[in-house]
Scaffold this active site. Structure first.
Site, mmCIF file in Angstrom:
data_model
loop_
_atom_site.group_PDB
_atom_site.id
_atom_site.type_symbol
_atom_site.label_atom_id
_atom_site.label_comp_id
_atom_site.label_asym_id
_atom_site.label_seq_id
_atom_site.Cartn_x
_atom_site.Cartn_y
_atom_site.Cartn_z
ATOM 1 N N ASN A 1 -44.999 -63.095 -17.235
ATOM 2 C CA ASN A 1 -45.144 -61.867 -16.459
ATOM 3 C C ASN A 1 -43.807 -61.538 -15.820
ATOM 4 O O ASN A 1 -43.041 -62.443 -15.473
ATOM 5 C CB ASN A 1 -46.212 -62.036 -15.365
ATOM 6 C CG ASN A 1 -46.701 -60.699 -14.838
ATOM 7 O OD1 ASN A 1 -47.111 -59.829 -15.599
ATOM 8 N ND2 ASN A 1 -46.653 -60.517 -13.532
ATOM 9 N N GLN B 1 -58.021 -57.534 -19.726
ATOM 10 C CA GLN B 1 -58.380 -56.593 -18.679
ATOM 11 C C GLN B 1 -58.075 -55.164 -19.117
ATOM 12 O O GLN B 1 -58.392 -54.223 -18.391
ATOM 13 C CB GLN B 1 -57.604 -56.926 -17.402
ATOM 14 C CG GLN B 1 -57.927 -58.298 -16.825
ATOM 15 C CD GLN B 1 -56.973 -58.692 -15.720
ATOM 16 O OE1 GLN B 1 -55.834 -59.069 -15.974
ATOM 17 N NE2 GLN B 1 -57.428 -58.609 -14.487
ATOM 18 N N HIS C 1 -63.227 -55.174 -18.927
ATOM 19 C CA HIS C 1 -63.318 -53.864 -18.290
ATOM 20 C C HIS C 1 -63.745 -52.766 -19.260
ATOM 21 O O HIS C 1 -63.645 -51.587 -18.939
ATOM 22 C CB HIS C 1 -61.981 -53.491 -17.640
ATOM 23 C CG HIS C 1 -61.636 -54.367 -16.470
ATOM 24 N ND1 HIS C 1 -60.337 -54.598 -16.041
ATOM 25 C CD2 HIS C 1 -62.428 -55.084 -15.623
ATOM 26 C CE1 HIS C 1 -60.351 -55.403 -14.997
ATOM 27 N NE2 HIS C 1 -61.606 -55.721 -14.732
ATOM 28 N N ARG D 1 -50.996 -49.226 -10.610
ATOM 29 C CA ARG D 1 -50.403 -49.308 -9.282
ATOM 30 C C ARG D 1 -48.905 -49.614 -9.292
ATOM 31 O O ARG D 1 -48.306 -49.768 -8.231
ATOM 32 C CB ARG D 1 -51.131 -50.380 -8.459
ATOM 33 C CG ARG D 1 -52.554 -50.009 -8.113
ATOM 34 C CD ARG D 1 -53.123 -50.954 -7.075
ATOM 35 N NE ARG D 1 -54.449 -50.582 -6.645
ATOM 36 C CZ ARG D 1 -55.588 -50.976 -7.217
ATOM 37 N NH1 ARG D 1 -55.530 -51.760 -8.276
ATOM 38 N NH2 ARG D 1 -56.752 -50.594 -6.756
ATOM 39 N N THR E 1 -47.825 -51.848 -21.239
ATOM 40 C CA THR E 1 -46.796 -50.924 -20.762
ATOM 41 C C THR E 1 -45.663 -50.806 -21.771
ATOM 42 O O THR E 1 -45.036 -49.747 -21.879
ATOM 43 C CB THR E 1 -46.238 -51.373 -19.401
ATOM 44 O OG1 THR E 1 -45.757 -52.718 -19.496
ATOM 45 C CG2 THR E 1 -47.298 -51.296 -18.321
ATOM 46 N N CYS F 1 -79.066 -42.949 -19.912
ATOM 47 C CA CYS F 1 -79.828 -43.640 -20.957
ATOM 48 C C CYS F 1 -79.072 -44.803 -21.586
ATOM 49 O O CYS F 1 -79.648 -45.583 -22.346
ATOM 50 C CB CYS F 1 -80.289 -42.655 -22.031
ATOM 51 S SG CYS F 1 -78.978 -42.037 -23.118
#
Length: 259
Positions: free
Chosen positions: A226, A107, A127, A40, A32, A138
């Site tokens: 965080n 992630q 991910h 979210r 970010t 294919c």
């Protein structure tokens, strides 16, 4: 760095200095700061446009051509194409240069770690990557830019040039199975770590979030960086709430000093 955060930064840096097999887990929070919105959060992609969530749900994407057309228009305008690695990404490269990084599990799908200089062999993309496209029929993979060039040229729902199958971003959509070998590699790395650093993730998405308790059970130290509380804070030795781009350079570089 805020004064009250300095002791935590010092504690995290000391653990990094002592560690020999560091495993890092990164989530949307590290990107970010490069201008890539999360999904979210208050300004997240799905918060601002709830209909966009359909584009990331495999059942809707495969069944509805209009959903695919909207997805391709969104891909053209993604801020990720102009995003650049930030100080947080570059700080993690320093761990590799110091010979301490065992694995970097992300992630994120933006490849900013590799663009910052991280060795691709050390990066585990649980991910997938938005910079690749894959055929649902294919399985062939190709650079996303090839498909986007076709969209710019007028195709609103480009299909696989090899078999005519549906093309999608080479990322894990809702309803799509994670790649077992990739998850196994991530969890195995956590068990081998002597220090686990979780950055920019709330540690709520399984099975990747289980890397933290796996590392803790194996005797590794746990550092969490965080801006919001996480589901695993109680397991951490050090929890830092501060901007990632300021924290990681302060704790990852040899001889770094908090300021």
């Amino acid at each position: 760095m805020m004064v009250e955060s300095r002791s935590l930064v010092d504690a995290a840096r000391q653990r990094i200095d002592r560690a020999r097999r560091i495993v890092v887990l990164t989530g949307a929070g590290i990107s970010t700061e490069s201008g890539i919105p999360d999904f979210r959060g208050p300004r997240g992609v799905w918060t601002r446009n709830p209909a966009a969530e359909k584009q990331s749900t495999i059942q809707h994407y495969l069944a509805d051509a209009e959903v695919r057309k909207a997805a391709w228009r969104s891909r053209l305008d993604s801020p990720a194409w102009s995003a650049e690695p930030n100080a947080g990404h570059r700080a993690l490269v320093e761990l590799e240069r110091r010979g301490k990084l065992h694995a970097l599990v992300t992630q994120n799908i933006d490849e900013l770690h590799q663009r910052a200089g991280q060795s691709a062999a050390l990066v585990v993309e649980v991910h997938g990557s938005m910079r690749r496209v894959m055929c649902w029929q294919c399985g062939v993979r190709a650079p996303m830019e090839d498909a986007l060039a076709r969209v710019r040229a007028g195709e609103d729902d480009p299909h696989c040039p090899a078999c005519g199958g549906i093309l999608k971003s080479d990322t894990i959509s809702f309803g799509q199975t994670l790649v077992p070998e990739t998850i196994d590699r991530a969890l195995a790395a956590a068990a081998e770590a002597d220090l686990m650093i979780a950055v920019g993730t709330t540690l709520q998405v399984q099975p990747v979030a289980s890397m933290v308790p796996i590392a803790a059970r194996s005797g590794a130290g746990i550092v969490i960086v965080n801006d919001q509380p996480t589901a695993m804070d109680a397991l951490a030795d050090v929890v830092i709430r501060a901007p990632i781009g300021a924290v990681l350079p302060a704790i990852c570089s040899a001889g770094a000093v908090a300021s």
